[in-house]
Design an enzyme around this catalytic site. Structure first.
Site, short mmCIF file in Angstrom:
data_model
loop_
_atom_site.label_atom_id
_atom_site.label_comp_id
_atom_site.label_asym_id
_atom_site.label_seq_id
_atom_site.Cartn_x
_atom_site.Cartn_y
_atom_site.Cartn_z
CG HIS A 46 -5.95 0.94 12.33
ND1 HIS A 46 -6.67 2.14 12.32
CD2 HIS A 46 -5.36 0.85 11.31
CE1 HIS A 46 -6.52 2.49 11.15
NE2 HIS A 46 -5.74 1.87 10.39
CD GLU A 47 -3.06 -1.84 10.54
OE1 GLU A 47 -3.41 -2.12 9.32
OE2 GLU A 47 -2.61 -0.86 10.92
CD GLU B 264 -2.81 1.21 2.29
OE1 GLU B 264 -2.82 0.42 3.19
OE2 GLU B 264 -3.86 2.24 2.36
CB ALA C 250 0.53 -2.22 11.37
CG MET C 251 0.01 -3.19 4.64
SD MET C 251 -1.10 -1.72 4.20
CE MET C 251 -2.29 -2.66 3.34
CD GLU C 252 -4.95 -2.02 5.48
OE1 GLU C 252 -3.97 -1.63 6.37
OE2 GLU C 252 -5.47 -1.33 4.74
CG ASN C 253 -0.11 -6.82 4.15
OD1 ASN C 253 -0.28 -5.87 3.28
ND2 ASN C 253 0.70 -6.85 4.89
CD GLU D 62 -6.30 3.50 6.44
OE1 GLU D 62 -6.44 3.34 7.70
OE2 GLU D 62 -5.82 2.53 5.76
CG HIS E 1 -7.80 -1.55 7.90
ND1 HIS E 1 -8.58 -0.66 7.15
CD2 HIS E 1 -6.60 -1.04 8.14
CE1 HIS E 1 -7.99 0.55 7.36
NE2 HIS E 1 -6.71 0.21 7.83
C1 7MK Z 1 -1.42 4.22 9.69
C2 7MK Z 1 -1.61 2.30 5.85
C3 7MK Z 1 -2.29 1.11 6.77
C4 7MK Z 1 -0.34 5.99 8.31
C5 7MK Z 1 -0.80 5.47 9.37
C6 7MK Z 1 -1.31 3.29 8.75
C7 7MK Z 1 -0.35 3.56 7.53
C8 7MK Z 1 -0.14 5.01 7.23
C9 7MK Z 1 -1.61 2.02 8.98
C10 7MK Z 1 -0.15 2.53 6.59
C11 7MK Z 1 -2.87 1.32 7.89
N1 7MK Z 1 -3.47 0.84 5.71
O1 7MK Z 1 -3.35 0.30 8.44
O2 7MK Z 1 -3.80 2.44 7.96
ZN ZN Z 2 -5.53 1.79 8.40
#
Ligand code: 7MK
Ligand code: ZN
Length: 851
Positions: A298-299, A122, A263-266, A321, A302
């Site tokens: 949060h993740e 992302e 972090a990242m929600e893959n 978001e 998502h």
């Molecule tokens: C949070 C995107 C990801 C800025 C703040 C996050 C990112 C950038 C985590 C990376 C997220 N999708 O879960 O929003």
């Molecule tokens: Zn996010």
């Protein structure tokens, strides 16, 4: 070579092609990773339009169409794309590319984090892995085979379920994954490495068992328990609150040290910055614990808001978001003190998002023009976006909001949609008219409310008139919660006003005297308000409003009023009513956590936002003076509360956390007084946890305490093998408040543990200096600004995303005095002439220098 052509929301058009399945094979190698990408593609309708696939920083090895190898002149390739003319309506395309993960310091696409391989796709990182329709509205089913050395990389992970595994020649092995949910490329992930794994399971509301796995660097298993508990709490909360159940049989989280963001929600395979996974009481603060839980939530959230329903295009980023931040804030509020959580959200908004909205990069929560998408992962899209969702929640009420969410999933599950689709679902399910409300998605800038009150004693009528103004002067729909507090009975009545016009007036009957107004209960809207209230009215609100947020806010207004007065008249002594108000806070029967929030002075950046062309040093002097004045007057009481809140044994419940917060804010007041500085070394030595150690060091750094150097040397020696803890040490070094800071910064960037290649390190030193050390960052000599610019020049080459995030305090110069503005502009003009300036920095510098 970069392409500096911006993209516009208004230009959106669907792709002519769709991709149904993607089969990926990765042959992992540090310098030469081969990626075979086999896509089943079809035309949406008959057309001669060529297929244009995105691809950057790739070495193209081969292209085959329907299993026949193409020659060079069958396609065109440049540094952004691969173009092929295909006659067939449906076809199989196989593309082989070569990547160099070890040289990938931008940390986008496939890169190495220490010994492990991992990905970040992302927003547009997948195009650094293979040629693809790298846009969120192209959704395909992915199958991924990963091949690597078995001894070095025993774990080979990707999205979905493991479907095959086996040994290969030469010590290699493979694992194959299949993700049954069609997804955009930005949710693709791959991880390969050797880890310790914490395993657990969660039984869902429909009685399915989900395997939970958290992968951490070897030796860190003990630090993964809080993350695991947080994950299970999140899963249960989303079932209870929104009826949302997890949908795969396995949920994996991998913690890595090199990561640009949180972090990242893959899908099925979250990748986390290790800072938001690892925690134990010795090495993590109470704030770290809170943040780990919030980011895990949060993740996880998502999975529905982002993955099951995703964004049509990146202009719609706030669709996932804003909504997901709102959901994680509600979760945190339910897990902890709701009002303290809300106060902390509002602090971030006021001290950072308002500044962004007043600066050169201001944009609506749904931006309309983007050069580099990575520049729009902003406080506006996230935090203001969450406030916009919260306003919908306020306007609809919890029950209709839930109906709206249900309808949203009923309509759009498995689809890529827009913010309008979301609002329409909310409006349709609730029968609430949100037409005007949509303006919040179109307007940049923080709206300002001007409030006028009047009272007619003859008719016992109280009137309130509110005028809204914002950049474009089209009226927004603004929910405004108020309380009217009777001055006789101190009884309070709550109302929700809905401002939909430029100016509106409301009348309330039955008051013998003019009631006291508590405005924006719970902070119902992300606005600034102008309302002059007497100290006495503010004290009434502090003591008698039902809404605790307003109690806190009235105290903050009282404090900031005096800070600004001291700024104008440095000789001013603190009036007795202010001292009484702070004394009352300490004496009240509120929770310790709430008192700690009340005693925390409004921050430099929050105050600066409300003063035009501020001289930062004069403001900082005023803040220090008020703090010192309060400490001097209330020394005995601060000391008493400090001592009362010392705990003999460490506990991690809400009460203990609140007590530590209260104790440590008392410490920060007390140690502005020279004779009390001995408390610092005492606390540092006796600390049973990181919160207390760090509080002592922070107060020592601010107050130039004698014990500081010794404590810092001890800390360094104790923690030099734990990078995440050393980040705290770097941050404290960066916030030391004296002239030696510049020489020290020069030394610290050469510290053996420091490297600009790791975003956490870069932020811990450089970010901390610019954010936590305003006195020396804004030094009239310009040395602070110069230091930042030098680091940004280096980061521009290493990691453009990190460089671009760190330049923020330098582009938001319009609130500063003319002399500083001029200094900064000269530096920015110079930076803009750099060779190889990234798109990320280019976009921000152009915006900053345009005015
Ligand atoms: C949070 C995107 C990801 C800025 C703040 C996050 C990112 C950038 C985590 C990376 C997220 N999708 O879960 O929003
Ligand atoms: Zn996010």
């Amino acid at each position: 070579m970069s392409d500096f052509t911006p993209r516009y929301l208004a230009d959106y058009s669907e792709s002519n092609f769709s991709i149904s399945t993607v089969e990926l094979t990765f042959e992992l190698n540090e310098h030469k990773t081969r990626v075979i990408n086999r896509m089943q593609i079809s035309k949406k309708q008959p057309s001669d339009a060529p297929l244009i696939l995105d691809g950057e920083h790739l070495k193209l090895l081969s292209v085959s169409l329907n299993k026949a190898l193409l020659s060079d002149d069958d396609y065109q390739v440049n540094d952004m794309s691969l173009t092929i003319n295909v006659a067939d309506a449906e076809f199989l395309l196989e593309i082989v590319t070569e990547l160099n993960p070890i040289e990938n310091t931008a940390l986008e696409g496939l890169f190495k984090s220490g010994d492990a391989y991992c990905t970040q796709c992302e927003a547009e990182g997948f195009r650094r892995i293979s040629y693809y329709l790298d846009r969120p509205d192209v959704m395909a089913t992915f199958t991924t085979k990963v091949i690597a050395d078995k001894a070095k990389f025993p774990y080979l992970l990707s999205n979905g379920n493991k479907v095959a595994a086996g040994d290969l020649a030469n010590g290699q092995h493979f694992v194959q994954w299949h993700d049954p949910f069609p997804k955009p490329s930005y949710l693709f992930a791959l991880v390969a490495g050797d880890f310790d794994v914490l395993t657990d399971s969660f039984r869902t509301c429909s009685a399915r068992n989900v395997a939970l796995e958290i992968f951490v660097d070897k030796g860190n298993l003990d630090k993964a328990h809080h993350a695991m508990a947080s994950l299970k709490h999140s899963m249960a909360w989303d079932e209870e609150t929104f009826g949302l159940e997890y949908d795969l049989d396995i949920y994996m989280i991998v913690a890595v040290d090199f990561f640009n963001m949180g972090a990242m929600e893959n899908k099925g395979l979250n990748v986390f910055n290790s800072k938001f996974v690892l925690a134990d009481e010795k090495s993590a603060t109470d704030t770290d614990y809170f943040n780990v839980e919030a980011v895990i939530a949060h993740e996880y959230f998502h999975n529905w808001t982002g993955n099951r329903v995703t964004c049509r295009d990146w202009f719609q980023l706030s669709l996932k978001e804003g909504l997901t931040v709102f959901r994680d804030q509600q979760f945190s509020a339910d897990m902890h003190s709701a009002v303290v959580t809300r106060i902390q959200n509002v602090r971030v908004l006021r001290s950072m998002q308002f500044a962004e909205d007043a600066g050169p990069m201001a944009h609506p929560i749904r931006p309309e023009k983007v050069l580099e998408m990575n520049n729009f992962y902003t406080l506006t899209v996230y935090e203001k976006g969450a406030e916009v969702i919260r306003m919908i929640h306020t306007l609809l009420g919890a029950e209709k909001f839930r109906k709206g969410i249900d309808l949203y999933f009923e309509r759009f599950d498995g689809m890529a949609v827009t913010c309008d689709d979301f609002i329409n679902a909310m409006a349709d399910a609730s029968a609430v008219d949100l037409t005007k409300f949509k303006g919040w998605y179109e307007q940049a800038g923080t709206p300002q409310l001007n409030v006028e009150e009047s009272f007619d004693a003859d008719s016992n009528t109280y009137q309130i008139s509110i005028t809204q103004s914002n950049g474009e002067n089209t009226a927004l729909h603004i929910p405004i919660g108020i309380e009217l507090i009777s001055v006789e009975s101190k009884k309070s009545a709550a109302h929700l006003l809905q401002l939909t016009e430029q100016k509106q007036t409301w009348s309330f009957q039955g008051f013998a005297r003019k009631p006291v107004l508590a405005l924006l209960t719970g902070f119902t809207a992300p606005v600034k308000s102008q309302l002059s209230q007497s100290d006495q009215d503010l004290e009434t609100i502090m003591n008698h409003a039902d809404d605790e947020f307003c109690q806190w806010d009235a105290g903050q207004t009282l404090l900031s009023t005096y800070i600004k007065r001291v700024m104008a008249a440095p000789e001013l002594t603190l009036p007795s009513n202010l001292i009484d108000a702070v004394r009352n806070i300490l004496h009240s029967d509120a929770s310790a956590a709430f008192k700690a929030e009340q005693l925390t002075l409004p921050s430099f950046s929050e105050l600066a936002d409300s003063i035009e062309e501020v001289d930062p040093i004069a403001l900082l002097d005023a803040i220090d003076k008020v703090k010192l004045g309060l400490a001097t007057e209330l020394e005995a009481l601060f000391l008493q509360h400090y001592q009362q809140n010392i705990q003999q044994e460490f506990a991690n419940d809400g009460k203990a956390i609140g007590q530590r917060a209260l104790k440590n804010i008392c410490l920060s007041y007390l140690t502005t007084l020279a004779p009390q500085q001995s408390l610092l070394a005492e606390q540092y030595q006796n600390a049973t946890n990181m919160t207390d150690s760090l509080a002592a060091l922070n107060s020592a750094a601010k107050g130039n305490a004698e014990s500081f150097t010794i404590m810092m040397a001890d800390f360094e020696q104790k923690w030099n093998s734990t990078a995440l803890v050393m980040d705290k040490w770097f941050s404290i070094q960066a916030s030391v408040c004296d002239e030696t800071i510049y020489a020290n910064l020069a030394k610290l960037i050469k510290h053996p543990l420091f490297t600009l290649n790791n975003p956490n390190r870069a932020r811990s030193l450089i970010g901390a200096f610019t954010m936590n050390n305003p006195r020396y960052f804004h030094c009239s000599s310009g040395r602070g600004y110069q230091f930042l610019i030098e680091q940004i020049k280096l980061l521009n080459i290493i990691n453009p995303q990190v460089a671009s995030r760190m330049i923020t305090p330098l582009i938001q110069f319009s609130s500063l005095d003319q002399k500083r503005q001029k200094m900064i502009k000269t530096l920015l003009v110079d930076l803009s002439k750099q060779e190889n300036l990234s798109k990320d920095l280019k976009e921000k510098l152009d915006a900053a220098l345009a005015g």
